[in-house]
Scaffold this active site. Sequence first.
Site, mmCIF file in Angstrom:
data_model
loop_
_atom_site.group_PDB
_atom_site.id
_atom_site.type_symbol
_atom_site.label_atom_id
_atom_site.label_comp_id
_atom_site.label_asym_id
_atom_site.label_seq_id
_atom_site.Cartn_x
_atom_site.Cartn_y
_atom_site.Cartn_z
ATOM 1 N N GLN A 1 0.841 -1.201 0.000
ATOM 2 C CA GLN A 1 0.000 0.000 0.000
ATOM 3 C C GLN A 1 0.869 1.240 0.000
ATOM 4 O O GLN A 1 0.383 2.344 -0.126
ATOM 5 C CB GLN A 1 -0.817 0.064 1.296
ATOM 6 C CG GLN A 1 -1.903 -0.928 1.422
ATOM 7 C CD GLN A 1 -2.491 -0.860 2.817
ATOM 8 O OE1 GLN A 1 -3.493 -0.190 3.044
ATOM 9 N NE2 GLN A 1 -1.899 -1.549 3.753
ATOM 10 N N ASN A 2 2.185 1.040 0.232
ATOM 11 C CA ASN A 2 3.044 2.201 0.421
ATOM 12 C C ASN A 2 3.323 2.916 -0.886
ATOM 13 O O ASN A 2 3.403 2.297 -1.941
ATOM 14 C CB ASN A 2 4.355 1.779 1.092
ATOM 15 C CG ASN A 2 4.107 1.276 2.490
ATOM 16 O OD1 ASN A 2 3.031 1.503 3.035
ATOM 17 N ND2 ASN A 2 5.059 0.578 3.050
ATOM 18 N N VAL A 3 3.487 4.220 -0.758
ATOM 19 C CA VAL A 3 3.708 5.056 -1.936
ATOM 20 C C VAL A 3 5.151 5.572 -1.950
ATOM 21 O O VAL A 3 5.486 6.452 -2.718
ATOM 22 C CB VAL A 3 2.707 6.246 -1.956
ATOM 23 C CG1 VAL A 3 1.288 5.763 -2.152
ATOM 24 C CG2 VAL A 3 2.807 7.078 -0.672
ATOM 25 N N HIS B 1 -1.366 1.332 -4.148
ATOM 26 C CA HIS B 1 -1.729 2.760 -4.079
ATOM 27 C C HIS B 1 -0.756 3.623 -4.865
ATOM 28 O O HIS B 1 -0.638 4.822 -4.616
ATOM 29 C CB HIS B 1 -1.790 3.235 -2.618
ATOM 30 C CG HIS B 1 -2.947 2.645 -1.867
ATOM 31 N ND1 HIS B 1 -3.000 2.593 -0.498
ATOM 32 C CD2 HIS B 1 -4.101 2.074 -2.298
ATOM 33 C CE1 HIS B 1 -4.134 2.013 -0.116
ATOM 34 N NE2 HIS B 1 -4.816 1.685 -1.189
#
Length: 273
Positions: A111-113, A129
């Site tokens: 989920q990390n950007v 994400h």
Amino acid sequence: MGSPAEDLIKKAARDLANSHHAIALTGAGISTESGIPDFRGPSGVWTKNPEAERRAYRSYERFLEDPAGWWEERLTSPGVLGDLGSFQPNRGHYALVELEQLGALKCVITQNVDGLHEKAGTRNLLEYHGSTLKLRCTSCGSRFRREEFDLDRLMRDKQLPPHCGRCGGIVKTDGVAFGEPIPSDVARRSLEEARKCDVMLICGTSAVVYPFANLPRTAKQRGAAAVAATIIEVNAEPTPLTQEGISDYLIQGKTGQILPRMVEEVKGLRAKS
Ligand code: NAD
């Protein structure tokens, strides 16, 4: 007999070593040891500043209404997580790379950007994400490295928003804003992975952001013909997945300490077989 966490680390290593298709899901917790705050942990950005959370929920709406103004704001004010390009991966990210190299992990869905799994060297990576280090065309979905656009010059020349060189569509950061649909290529491939996996290792996520949080549920509720995946959580605290019995067990603690121990155990098992 070791400590409860040590026993569970050994159990997780056995589950990974015996798996056919193990995958990892990660969240902001795996990057806190690199110095990037999470959102909902005790020192999280939202925990300390609920107004920043309310603003973030309006961001995509603002982009749709006024893409040029949205870009100008992004280029002139620091993001809630700071300059993500300046952070480096930690022992947790590298442990997942080693598990992949050992063949004990087939894919990481994050989920990390922050781009840290890519920097660490994970090869089969799905950035659910997106990544703030990349840009994405909102029409054709093409992705670009941030350096491919001279954003400061576009702002000076009043030519924001950037446009896609392939289809002319409006370009935004690849990072998925609240309310923005998950890009269809990543959403489809992540669902396929969740349906296919027999072990799911979930690291550093509060598992409350949807639709990502559906992936463990999908792995748990596979069709009657398939056996449910074994779901392992590594997290600083229990989550809804722990409380609802979606995860089979929780190894409570820091990913930067637990994941490298798991790698040692998998290597030990491999050496014995
Ligand atoms: P979250 O902030 O909701 O939850 C993080 C969880 O990790 C918490 O349960 C916390 O207790 C735990 N944790 C913190 N440090 C840990 C450590 N060292 N070891 C183990 N556990 C640890 O994060 P989320 O579930 O990923 O959801 C937040 C959303 O915000 C995501 O969708 C993500 O896109 C975005 N986000 C990304 C970053 C990043 O890219 N680094 C940082 C903050 C938020």
